[in-house]
Every structure is written in C-alpha cells, then in structure tokens.
Design an enzyme around this catalytic site. Structure first.
Site, PDB file in Angstrom:
ATOM      1  N   TYR A 183       2.355  -2.305   4.963  1.00 50.20           N
ATOM      2  CA  TYR A 183       1.671  -1.292   4.156  1.00 50.20           C
ATOM      3  C   TYR A 183       0.651  -0.595   5.039  1.00 50.20           C
ATOM      4  O   TYR A 183      -0.111  -1.251   5.753  1.00 50.20           O
ATOM      5  CB  TYR A 183       0.969  -1.935   2.947  1.00 50.20           C
TER       6      TYR A 183
ATOM      7  N   ASP B 231      -2.162  -1.454  13.098  1.00 50.93           N
ATOM      8  CA  ASP B 231      -2.890  -1.227  11.857  1.00 50.93           C
ATOM      9  C   ASP B 231      -3.662  -2.509  11.565  1.00 50.93           C
ATOM     10  O   ASP B 231      -3.120  -3.479  11.032  1.00 50.93           O
ATOM     11  CB  ASP B 231      -1.916  -0.887  10.724  1.00 50.93           C
TER      12      ASP B 231
ATOM     13  N   LYS C 117     -11.604  -1.844   5.693  1.00 50.16           N
ATOM     14  CA  LYS C 117     -12.084  -3.038   4.981  1.00 50.16           C
ATOM     15  C   LYS C 117     -13.369  -3.634   5.578  1.00 50.16           C
ATOM     16  O   LYS C 117     -14.443  -3.147   5.290  1.00 50.16           O
ATOM     17  CB  LYS C 117     -10.963  -4.072   4.898  1.00 50.16           C
TER      18      LYS C 117
HETATM   19  N1  PLP Z   1      -3.331  -0.549   6.185  1.00 51.54           N
HETATM   20  C1  PLP Z   1      -3.320  -1.817   5.749  1.00 51.54           C
HETATM   21  C2  PLP Z   1      -2.774  -2.880   6.631  1.00 51.54           C
HETATM   22  C3  PLP Z   1      -3.821  -2.137   4.485  1.00 51.54           C
HETATM   23  O1  PLP Z   1      -3.782  -3.395   4.053  1.00 51.54           O
HETATM   24  C4  PLP Z   1      -4.362  -1.091   3.690  1.00 51.54           C
HETATM   25  C5  PLP Z   1      -4.886  -1.380   2.337  1.00 51.54           C
HETATM   26  O2  PLP Z   1      -4.742  -2.423   1.796  1.00 51.54           O
HETATM   27  C6  PLP Z   1      -4.349   0.211   4.189  1.00 51.54           C
HETATM   28  C7  PLP Z   1      -3.849   0.451   5.439  1.00 51.54           C
HETATM   29  C8  PLP Z   1      -4.913   1.342   3.373  1.00 51.54           C
HETATM   30  O3  PLP Z   1      -6.283   1.227   3.280  1.00 51.54           O
HETATM   31  P1  PLP Z   1      -7.088   1.946   2.068  1.00 51.54           P
HETATM   32  O4  PLP Z   1      -6.719   1.220   0.817  1.00 51.54           O
HETATM   33  O5  PLP Z   1      -8.525   1.780   2.469  1.00 51.54           O
HETATM   34  O6  PLP Z   1      -6.671   3.364   2.065  1.00 51.54           O
END
Ligand code: PLP
Length: 392
Positions: A108, A196, A224
């Site tokens: 994700y 990521d 986060k």
């Molecule tokens: N990338 C990863 C690995 C994530 O777990 C998340 C959200 O859970 C995101 C990107 C997206 O972040 P946001 O919810 O702050 O847009």
C-alpha cells in the site's frame, strides 16, 4: 468513537478504556498524548501555525532525519504518506524521463491514482484500476508484481516502489537478500529504487528499514512516526537527485501546509525521545507479544502465524508461513481474524478491524499490558475453537 487517548490506552465516548494496538496505524510510537510532544505542540501553536516560509524547526527536523539515515542527503516535507509517494514517483519519472513504475501486490502506498492498481494472475501484469474513480490510463504504466518475487524490469521502468517490510497485507518480511536483489535489478537498468518507509521509517530501527537491512534506495518516503501524530510526511534522496525538484529543477512539487510548524514540532519531540535503546525496548515488547500470541492461540488448536520483523508484528490465521499477497488473502479469507478481533474487543483490547493490518505496540505498552493481551488472546482462541468459522 474515541474520546481521548493516553499512553497505550484509548477511551471511547462512553468512558470505556481499551488497550490500543492501532496507535493511529503506526503514527504514535511513544503512545498517545506523550507529555513532551503535547508540550512541543502547545508551545509551537503560540508562535503561529503556518507562514508560507520555512521555519527553523523544519530545517532542524530535516537535519535530524538526514543524520539518522545513511545515504539520505535532503528531504522535502509534505503532509501525508500519499503525497510523499506521489511526489517520489514524479521525481523518479521526471529524472529518468521514463514512464513505467513497478509495485508489489498487497503493498500500500497511499491513495494517489498511479498506485491504486491491482495485478492479474500472471507474474508481472500491467495494472488495472483497483478502485472506482481511477482511470485505466492512470495505471497503464504501473506493473504489479508479487511481493518477494524478482521482477523482470526493463529500461522503460522509472522506479520500483517497495515497502521494505510489507505491513499492509498483514506483516510479510522480505526474504533474505530480496531487497539486495531488487537493488541490483534496478541498477542493471538505471531504474530508481524507492523505499516506502511510511510505516518502517523510525519504527523498525533508528535508521529505518534501509539502516536495518543495509540496503540503500535512491528515494525514501517517510510519514507516520516523523509527524508525531500530526499531518507530516517527507520524501528524500541524495542531493543531486533532489535538485531535479523546482525551484532548482524542472519537476514541480508544492504544498501550502508542507513542513507545518506544529507538525515539525511534534516530529522533533518524537525523534528526540527515540534512541537505539528505544528500539531495543520496542523489539523486546514485540518478541514477547509474538511468542505469547503464537503459543496461546496455537495451543487451542487454531492454525496461526505471528510473523515478526524487528519491532513489527502481524497475525495470520494460516497453517503456513505467508510470503506474499496470495498467502495473506488465503489467511484473511478464513474469517478467523474477524472472530479474533471481536473477541479481543470484548476484552477491551483494540486491534485494527481489518485482517490486512498489523499490530502497533508502542513504547508506552508495559510488560503488564503484554501479559494481559496474551491472556485475552488465550480466551479469544478458546472461544474461537468452540465456534466454527462463519458462526461468530
Ligand atoms: N505508504 C505506506 C506504506 C502506508 O502504510 C501508508 C498509510 O498507511 C501510506 C503510504 C499512505 O500514508 P497516508 O495515509 O499518510 O497518506
């Protein structure tokens, strides 16, 4: 509906306390309403909340991040993980002049269009939109590949984007040397490797996942933990690559509230409390929890796997180890997680409701909290063992 949180606990609007393993899906590593974070946010709010110009705090937080991560030289702040990934992809496409991107199924990367693609059943398939509202043209350059498999990439690929530990299909750790192999495949065709680290960054270890596994990507995405519970995220790279961004370079990227003073104050207050010992403590908690859950649930005759990678842990109701999204889906489809979630909630322990989420113990979770969780899991497993799947 949550009324308030403190440390490892949240209270709902009826005043019922829950031991919380959601922790804003990993944004709170110190637990809720950490006193130093609260103090920093209050102090910052008295100085003005947004200016449209850089602040010293923004620069200090950027330095703090760059100093912790080997190979990272510059970061740019944004307000969400979604934006960080979206901007990282634009940077990779703009700097290489290439179109295709590679993602892994079950990963994700936020909700920007290009990454909302699902693969077909083949090994490497061109993406199809995974949600209504995303145009086929938005994902036609997105290749979707199984996690832990080696993608065949060519010179049209701008970047390979990966969660170094997959934490959005339950927890799936990279197989030994897989990240190193990805690094080599990218190098062989001049594609950028994007980690990521929105979940792993400053949670898996002091230097994030790249430090933990000793693999240096070209571009990092963080979120986060670095925002201390406020909207803050970042993407970064070595200087020469970041200078492709406007105003120095040709790649446009901007955001009114990027590097917001409250968010950077919170982020600084969090990072200042995270040292190598913190990660040891969090790892000990995680080990205890994963061992305990495995044991008590397994002893009730329920097939379970509680995978752990450093400070991260997940739970699969599965008879076999899970290595990719196909395995994760099989485990989720048993319906066991749903039963477990409800049984734990009855015992006032809040897990994420979705079977593809992981557990987020914080530094505020005590040994007593872990013991209580394992006891509750034992009772949950006992009642699950009495009910066949589907009757819960
Ligand atoms: N990338 C990863 C690995 C994530 O777990 C998340 C959200 O859970 C995101 C990107 C997206 O972040 P946001 O919810 O702050 O847009």
């Amino acid at each position: 509906v949550v009324d308030r949180g403190s440390g490892a606990y949240v209270w709902d609007v009826e005043g019922t306390p829950y031991l919380d393993y959601v922790q804003s899906y990993g944004a709170s590593i110190l637990g809720h309403a950490n006193p130093k974070v609260v103090e920093a946010i209050c102090a910052a709010s008295e100085m003005g909340t947004t200016f449209g110009a850089p602040t010293p705090g923004e620069i200090e937080l950027a330095e703090e991040i760059v100093n912790r991560v080997e190979g990272l030289e510059m970061v740019r702040f944004v307000s969400s993980g979604t934006e960080a990934v979206m901007s990282a992809i634009r940077l990779a496409r703009g700097a290489t002049g290439r179109r295709k991107i590679v993602i892994f199924s079950g990963g994700y990367h936020g909700h920007s269009d290009a990454v909302l693609a699902s693969g077909g059943s083949g090994v490497a398939t061109l993406g199809v939109p995974s949600t209504a509202g995303v145009l086929e043209s938005a994902v036609e350059g997105t290749l979707v590949v199984p996690y832990n498999s080696a993608p065949l990439i060519d010179k049209d690929v701008a970047c390979v984007i990966v969660e170094p530990v997959a934490a959005n299909m339950g927890l799936v750790a990279p197989q030994p040397n897989w990240l190193q192999d990805l690094r080599r495949s990218c190098d062989s065709v001049g594609a950028f490797l994007i980690f990521d680290e929105v979940i792993t960054g400053f949670r898996l270890g002091y230097g994030g996942a790249s430090g933990y596994y000793g693999v240096i990507p070209d571009i990092w995405c963080f979120g986060k933990v670095i925002g201390g519970g406020l909207p803050l995220a970042a993407f970064g790279a070595r200087r020469e690559l970041m200078e492709y961004l406007a105003p120095k370079g040709p790649i446009y990227q901007a955001g009114t509230l990027s590097g917001n003073p409250l968010a950077v104050a919170a982020g600084k207050a969090v990072l200042s409390q995270l040292n190598p010992d913190s990660y040891e403590q969090l790892e000990e908690t995680t080990i205890e929890l994963s061992k305990g859950l495995n044991q008590v649930i397994g002893q009730r005759g329920i097939a379970v796997r509680v995978p752990r990678a450093g400070t991260l842990l997940g739970i699969f109701f599965s008879e076999v180890d899970v290595l990719d999204f196909t395995g994760a889906k099989k485990a989720a489809d048993t319906g066991r997680y749903r039963q477990f979630f409800h049984a734990m909630l009855k015992d006032r322990i809040a897990l994420a409701p979705g079977a593809y989420e992981i557990m987020f113990p914080s530094l505020a979770h005590t040994k007593a909290d872990i013991t209580r969780t394992i006891e509750a899991a034992d009772s949950a497993a006992a009642s699950m063992a009495m009910h066949s799947v589907g009757s819960a």
